[in-house]
Design a protein around this motif. Structure first.
Motif, mmCIF file in Angstrom:
data_model
loop_
_atom_site.group_PDB
_atom_site.id
_atom_site.type_symbol
_atom_site.label_atom_id
_atom_site.label_comp_id
_atom_site.label_asym_id
_atom_site.label_seq_id
_atom_site.Cartn_x
_atom_site.Cartn_y
_atom_site.Cartn_z
ATOM 1 N N ALA A 175 2.007 -9.051 -47.653
ATOM 2 C CA ALA A 175 3.071 -8.057 -47.817
ATOM 3 C C ALA A 175 2.652 -6.717 -47.231
ATOM 4 O O ALA A 175 3.455 -6.026 -46.584
ATOM 5 N N HIS A 176 1.376 -6.331 -47.448
ATOM 6 C CA HIS A 176 0.866 -5.111 -46.809
ATOM 7 C C HIS A 176 0.934 -5.229 -45.285
ATOM 8 O O HIS A 176 1.373 -4.305 -44.589
ATOM 9 N N LEU A 177 0.492 -6.375 -44.774
ATOM 10 C CA LEU A 177 0.423 -6.568 -43.333
ATOM 11 C C LEU A 177 1.815 -6.591 -42.696
ATOM 12 O O LEU A 177 2.037 -5.985 -41.643
ATOM 13 N N ILE A 178 2.759 -7.279 -43.336
ATOM 14 C CA ILE A 178 4.122 -7.361 -42.796
ATOM 15 C C ILE A 178 4.785 -5.982 -42.807
ATOM 16 O O ILE A 178 5.456 -5.584 -41.840
ATOM 17 N N THR A 179 4.599 -5.237 -43.898
ATOM 18 C CA THR A 179 5.160 -3.880 -43.958
ATOM 19 C C THR A 179 4.562 -2.996 -42.882
ATOM 20 O O THR A 179 5.274 -2.208 -42.233
ATOM 21 N N ALA A 180 3.244 -3.128 -42.673
ATOM 22 C CA ALA A 180 2.587 -2.335 -41.635
ATOM 23 C C ALA A 180 3.094 -2.715 -40.244
ATOM 24 O O ALA A 180 3.295 -1.851 -39.383
ATOM 25 N N SER A 181 3.332 -4.022 -40.008
ATOM 26 C CA SER A 181 3.827 -4.454 -38.703
ATOM 27 C C SER A 181 5.233 -3.929 -38.432
ATOM 28 O O SER A 181 5.628 -3.749 -37.275
ATOM 29 N N TRP A 182 5.967 -3.681 -39.501
ATOM 30 C CA TRP A 182 7.322 -3.142 -39.370
ATOM 31 C C TRP A 182 7.289 -1.631 -39.106
ATOM 32 O O TRP A 182 8.105 -1.108 -38.327
ATOM 33 N N LEU A 183 6.336 -0.932 -39.703
ATOM 34 C CA LEU A 183 6.297 0.522 -39.609
ATOM 35 C C LEU A 183 5.400 1.038 -38.493
ATOM 36 O O LEU A 183 5.610 2.149 -37.990
ATOM 37 N N LEU A 184 4.377 0.267 -38.112
ATOM 38 C CA LEU A 184 3.400 0.732 -37.134
ATOM 39 C C LEU A 184 3.643 0.082 -35.784
ATOM 40 O O LEU A 184 4.156 -1.039 -35.709
ATOM 41 N N PRO A 185 3.248 0.735 -34.697
ATOM 42 C CA PRO A 185 3.389 0.128 -33.363
ATOM 43 C C PRO A 185 2.464 -1.070 -33.207
ATOM 44 O O PRO A 185 1.419 -1.165 -33.849
ATOM 45 N N ALA A 186 2.874 -1.993 -32.333
ATOM 46 C CA ALA A 186 2.083 -3.217 -32.128
ATOM 47 C C ALA A 186 0.688 -2.914 -31.617
ATOM 48 O O ALA A 186 -0.273 -3.612 -31.938
ATOM 49 N N SER A 187 0.542 -1.863 -30.844
ATOM 50 C CA SER A 187 -0.764 -1.510 -30.298
ATOM 51 C C SER A 187 -1.750 -1.132 -31.395
ATOM 52 O O SER A 187 -2.956 -1.350 -31.266
ATOM 53 N N SER A 188 -1.221 -0.580 -32.487
ATOM 54 C CA SER A 188 -2.096 -0.195 -33.589
ATOM 55 C C SER A 188 -2.602 -1.417 -34.344
ATOM 56 O O SER A 188 -3.781 -1.524 -34.662
ATOM 57 N N LEU A 189 -1.699 -2.371 -34.601
ATOM 58 C CA LEU A 189 -2.096 -3.564 -35.346
ATOM 59 C C LEU A 189 -2.950 -4.515 -34.518
ATOM 60 O O LEU A 189 -3.715 -5.305 -35.066
ATOM 61 N N SER A 190 -2.843 -4.447 -33.184
ATOM 62 C CA SER A 190 -3.608 -5.373 -32.353
ATOM 63 C C SER A 190 -5.105 -5.155 -32.477
ATOM 64 O O SER A 190 -5.889 -6.050 -32.161
ATOM 65 N N THR A 191 -5.518 -3.998 -32.947
ATOM 66 C CA THR A 191 -6.949 -3.731 -33.107
ATOM 67 C C THR A 191 -7.572 -4.600 -34.190
ATOM 68 O O THR A 191 -8.787 -4.728 -34.264
ATOM 69 N N ILE A 192 -6.764 -5.203 -35.060
ATOM 70 C CA ILE A 192 -7.305 -6.091 -36.096
ATOM 71 C C ILE A 192 -7.978 -7.305 -35.462
ATOM 72 O O ILE A 192 -9.014 -7.773 -35.923
ATOM 73 N N LEU A 193 -7.418 -7.805 -34.349
ATOM 74 C CA LEU A 193 -7.927 -9.028 -33.741
ATOM 75 C C LEU A 193 -8.670 -8.800 -32.430
ATOM 76 O O LEU A 193 -9.360 -9.697 -31.961
ATOM 77 N N ASP A 231 -3.809 5.338 -36.917
ATOM 78 C CA ASP A 231 -4.293 6.330 -35.973
ATOM 79 C C ASP A 231 -3.592 7.657 -36.202
ATOM 80 O O ASP A 231 -2.732 7.798 -37.071
ATOM 81 N N SER A 232 -3.935 8.639 -35.410
ATOM 82 C CA SER A 232 -3.419 9.997 -35.620
ATOM 83 C C SER A 232 -1.929 10.096 -35.391
ATOM 84 O O SER A 232 -1.256 10.963 -35.951
ATOM 85 N N THR A 233 -1.350 9.180 -34.581
ATOM 86 C CA THR A 233 0.084 9.265 -34.285
ATOM 87 C C THR A 233 0.942 8.662 -35.391
ATOM 88 O O THR A 233 2.135 8.935 -35.469
ATOM 89 N N THR A 234 0.328 7.812 -36.238
ATOM 90 C CA THR A 234 1.114 7.149 -37.286
ATOM 91 C C THR A 234 0.658 7.521 -38.689
ATOM 92 O O THR A 234 1.141 6.962 -39.660
ATOM 93 N N ASN A 235 -0.294 8.447 -38.773
ATOM 94 C CA ASN A 235 -0.846 8.806 -40.080
ATOM 95 C C ASN A 235 0.050 9.837 -40.759
ATOM 96 O O ASN A 235 -0.197 11.036 -40.742
ATOM 97 N N ASN A 236 1.146 9.356 -41.375
ATOM 98 C CA ASN A 236 2.012 10.247 -42.138
ATOM 99 C C ASN A 236 2.161 9.717 -43.554
ATOM 100 O O ASN A 236 1.966 8.529 -43.813
#
Length: 395
Positions: free
Chosen positions: A31-49, A76-81
């Motif tokens: 649920a955390h991951l899905i919410t993050a994928s909805w709110l954050l850009p794909a480039s940010s989440l791609s760093t996990i893998l 990252d700094s662009t999505t840290n709100n």
């Protein structure tokens, strides 16, 4: 070896509970991951893998979700709100609470699911509220990753095969991996406590039905064995904790856990009533120096022995019945001596204690505990005071 229907039922229930617990934990972190994928850009989440081998990163991610019950979300700094962090943080416990309510309704109204399923859902929802809602675990929103944790680490060897096959070596390997995962929240020091009988029987694990013996009337008296270490500059905390556990709990000749082949642990085959468990905590000192005394598990009062009377036994009433009559007709049951000792693994945050709507600072509580428990303060960290309060409430 043939097993009775109650034994098979017990095994089936345990397996169903553990399976449901792991599944609901994975759904919570998802649920955390899905919410993050909805709110954050794909480039940010791609760093996990993308760091290192992709398959190994996926395997590590799955292990962290299943065993560590946590997941790291890159920020990252662009999505840290504040709103993004708020939604990602609270998505887990809201989802787990919704699942728990749904399972409860299905069980109560239709009874189409086993009772262990809503139980696992309740536990997961409670863990999620403890960490995500109440903040009893650090969520590092001021860094490049947000990490959501669910509790300390530990292992219960429900099946005696974990002990009998290789003397517990594989179980300790799993425990080492758990410590390694938990080190993400801090790796300055750590410790583990386990309990074993003060005296083992001379009987080994029965191998045939004919060798089975009647279960003892009372479980054996246990003693706690605490293994604690403070990490050095260039050492791996997970490895030195395991080494300390082996030193304190294993035979120096064989490397097997003490009592691994004794009948006390043959829970499923009869003759025993014990399940071996290891319970631990890793620490990152925030308000005090990392020291051996401040390392978990904490204990305030030393082990004490008490006379334990069975409820309503004749010896509780001076050798007669509970109403004082017909004393000669009652067989006197002597009390048995049991040891009582309490250990806690907790993140701390014990700032005050409320008594009759008045709040007392932890320093006052510590001084008060020294008097009522007649034991000096073992350590100034607030978690030690929690151990003292458990001593007071438990005994």
């Amino acid at each position: 070896m043939k097993h009775s229907e109650p034994q098979r039922q017990r095994r089936s229930t345990t397996a169903a509970l553990l399976t449901a617990y792991f599944i609901f934990g994975a759904l919570h972190e998802s649920a955390h991951l899905i919410t993050a994928s909805w709110l954050l850009p794909a480039s940010s989440l791609s760093t996990i893998l993308n760091n290192g081998n992709s398959s190994s990163r996926i395997a590590t991610l799955i292990l962290r979700i299943l065993l560590g019950r946590c997941i790291s979300i890159p920020i990252d700094s662009t999505t840290n709100n504040a709103m993004t962090i708020f939604l990602i943080t609270h998505s887990g416990w809201i989802f787990s609470m919704s699942i728990a309510i749904l399972c409860h309704a299905l069980y109560k109204q239709q009874r189409s699911i086993s009772s262990v399923v809503p139980l696992a859902a309740y536990i997961t929802a409670l863990e999620g509220m403890t960490t995500d809602l109440f903040g009893f675990a650090p969520q590092q929103s001021n860094r490049s990753y947000m990490t959501f944790f669910c509790g300390n680490f530990g292992i219960l060897l429900l099946n005696s095969s974990w002990l009998s096959i290789d003397g517990g070596r594989t179980a300790l390997d799993v425990l080492e991996k758990m410590v390694n995962v938990t080190m993400m929240r801090g790796a300055q020091s750590g410790g583990v406590v386990t309990f074993e009988p003060t005296k083992y029987s001379h009987n080994k694990t029965p191998t045939t039905t004919n060798e089975q013996q009647s279960p003892p009337r009372h479980p054996p008296t246990l003693k706690g064995i605490r293994s604690r270490v403070v990490n050095a500059k260039r050492t791996d905390l997970s490895k030195i904790i395991k080494q300390k556990i082996i030193q304190d709990n294993c035979s120096p000749l064989t490397g097997n856990l003490h009592g691994y082949n004794k009948s006390e642990y043959t829970v499923n085959e009869g003759g025993g009533k014990l399940v071996r468990g290891f319970f631990g905590h890793t620490r990152f000192a925030t308000s005090s120096k990392a020291s051996f005394e401040g390392t978990h598990p904490h204990q305030w009062s030393a082990r004490r022995e008490y006379n334990l009377y069975s409820f309503g036994s004749a010896s509780s009433f001076g050798g007669g019945s509970s109403d004082g009559r017909n004393r000669s007709r009652v067989v006197v049951e002597q009390p048995r001596i049991v040891g009582v000792e309490n250990y806690i693994t907790h993140n701390g945050d014990f700032e005050f204690f409320r008594v009759r709507d008045k709040y007392y600072d932890v320093t006052l509580v510590q001084g008060w505990l020294e008097n009522v428990l007649e034991t000096p303060l073992p350590c100034t960290v607030d978690s030690a005071a929690i151990a003292g309060m458990i001593d007071l409430l438990r005994t």
